[in-house]
Design a protein around this motif. Structure first.
Motif, PDB file in Angstrom:
ATOM      1  N   LEU A  83       0.829  -1.206   0.000  1.00  0.00           N
ATOM      2  CA  LEU A  83       0.000   0.000   0.000  1.00  0.00           C
ATOM      3  C   LEU A  83       0.867   1.261   0.000  1.00  0.00           C
ATOM      4  CD1 LEU A  83      -2.747  -1.191   2.511  1.00  0.00           C
ATOM      5  CD2 LEU A  83      -3.042  -0.808   0.045  1.00  0.00           C
ATOM      6  N   ALA A  84       1.991   1.206   0.708  1.00  0.00           N
ATOM      7  CA  ALA A  84       2.911   2.351   0.729  1.00  0.00           C
ATOM      8  C   ALA A  84       3.571   2.530  -0.637  1.00  0.00           C
ATOM      9  CB  ALA A  84       3.966   2.160   1.823  1.00  0.00           C
ATOM     10  N   ASP A  85       3.949   1.423  -1.273  1.00  0.00           N
ATOM     11  CA  ASP A  85       4.546   1.495  -2.612  1.00  0.00           C
ATOM     12  C   ASP A  85       3.579   2.120  -3.612  1.00  0.00           C
ATOM     13  OD1 ASP A  85       6.854   0.321  -1.646  1.00  0.00           O
ATOM     14  OD2 ASP A  85       6.425  -1.671  -2.489  1.00  0.00           O
ATOM     15  N   SER A  86       2.283   1.940  -3.382  1.00  0.00           N
ATOM     16  CA  SER A  86       1.251   2.518  -4.258  1.00  0.00           C
ATOM     17  C   SER A  86       0.871   3.936  -3.854  1.00  0.00           C
ATOM     18  CB  SER A  86      -0.005   1.640  -4.222  1.00  0.00           C
ATOM     19  OG  SER A  86       0.280   0.353  -4.697  1.00  0.00           O
ATOM     20  N   GLY A  87       1.456   4.426  -2.763  1.00  0.00           N
ATOM     21  CA  GLY A  87       1.168   5.782  -2.312  1.00  0.00           C
ATOM     22  C   GLY A  87      -0.145   5.921  -1.550  1.00  0.00           C
ATOM     23  N   LEU A  88      -0.721   4.807  -1.115  1.00  0.00           N
ATOM     24  CA  LEU A  88      -2.015   4.858  -0.432  1.00  0.00           C
ATOM     25  C   LEU A  88      -1.879   5.034   1.069  1.00  0.00           C
ATOM     26  CD1 LEU A  88      -3.769   1.998  -2.432  1.00  0.00           C
ATOM     27  CD2 LEU A  88      -3.857   4.471  -2.844  1.00  0.00           C
ATOM     28  N   VAL A  89      -0.758   4.605   1.625  1.00  0.00           N
ATOM     29  CA  VAL A  89      -0.470   4.794   3.047  1.00  0.00           C
ATOM     30  C   VAL A  89       0.973   5.261   3.185  1.00  0.00           C
ATOM     31  CG1 VAL A  89      -2.101   2.971   3.743  1.00  0.00           C
ATOM     32  CG2 VAL A  89       0.312   2.432   3.528  1.00  0.00           C
ATOM     33  N   TYR A  90       1.272   5.776   4.351  1.00  0.00           N
ATOM     34  CA  TYR A  90       2.656   6.115   4.667  1.00  0.00           C
ATOM     35  C   TYR A  90       2.906   5.775   6.123  1.00  0.00           C
ATOM     36  CZ  TYR A  90       0.637  10.416   6.617  1.00  0.00           C
ATOM     37  OH  TYR A  90      -0.108  11.316   7.342  1.00  0.00           O
ATOM     38  N   ARG A  91       4.195   5.637   6.449  1.00  0.00           N
ATOM     39  CA  ARG A  91       4.610   5.336   7.825  1.00  0.00           C
ATOM     40  C   ARG A  91       5.258   6.579   8.423  1.00  0.00           C
ATOM     41  NH1 ARG A  91       6.220   0.665   5.009  1.00  0.00           N
ATOM     42  NH2 ARG A  91       5.238  -1.233   5.755  1.00  0.00           N
ATOM     43  N   ARG A  92       5.101   6.695   9.723  1.00  0.00           N
ATOM     44  CA  ARG A  92       5.709   7.829  10.432  1.00  0.00           C
ATOM     45  C   ARG A  92       6.351   7.307  11.721  1.00  0.00           C
ATOM     46  NH1 ARG A  92       1.673  12.393  11.449  1.00  0.00           N
ATOM     47  NH2 ARG A  92       2.185  12.884   9.307  1.00  0.00           N
TER      48      ARG A  92
END
Length: 146
Positions: A83-92
């Motif tokens: 999902l992060a690779d697709s730009g739908l989520v990010y981590r912080r």
């Protein structure tokens, strides 16, 4: 000698199937239909569930998210990576504890979730009509302990 029915609904005991058996079958059928609907947007059921869980805008630690969604942590990590690779989520990283990583829904993820939720809602409405029950969710929520 009489012939016994071999349908899943009658495979339980002489008094009928166990509730857990019926719920398992219903789950499989509902999930299969939902998976087909979400596949139109190139999304899996578990990816959709992760996006929904992150939609509250709070940001969630991976361990808590895995526990809440009943997804093994290693599987959840792979889901969030995709999902992060697709730009739908990010981590912080946490401000006070840099080891504490939280997952968040991106703007793009929120837009995508709106489309996915519409597909899921249409599938849900069709399932409710097929059941002929106004609110089958209430009984399931009680069973699930919600």
């Amino acid at each position: 000698m009489t012939e016994q029915s071999t349908s899943p609904a009658s495979a339980g005991t002489a008094t009928g199937p166990l509730l857990v058996e019926l719920v398992a079958l219903a789950h499989r059928r509902l999930t299969t239909g939902l998976a087909s609907a979400l596949a139109e947007e190139d999304c899996t059921v578990d990816q959709w569930r992760v996006l929904r869980a992150l939609a509250d805008g709070e940001g969630h630690p991976m361990g808590e998210l895995a526990q809440a969604l009943l997804i093994p942590q290693a599987s959840l990590s792979r889901l969030v990576d995709a999902l992060a690779d697709s730009g739908l989520v990010y981590r912080r990283q946490g401000d006070q504890d840099r080891r504490r990583i939280t997952a968040h829904l991106s703007r793009q993820g929120r837009t995508r979730l709106t489309r996915l939720d519409a597909l899921a809602a249409a599938h849900d409405a069709a399932a409710r009509r097929a059941c002929g029950i106004a609110d089958p969710a209430r009984a399931l929520e009680r069973l699930a302990g919600m």
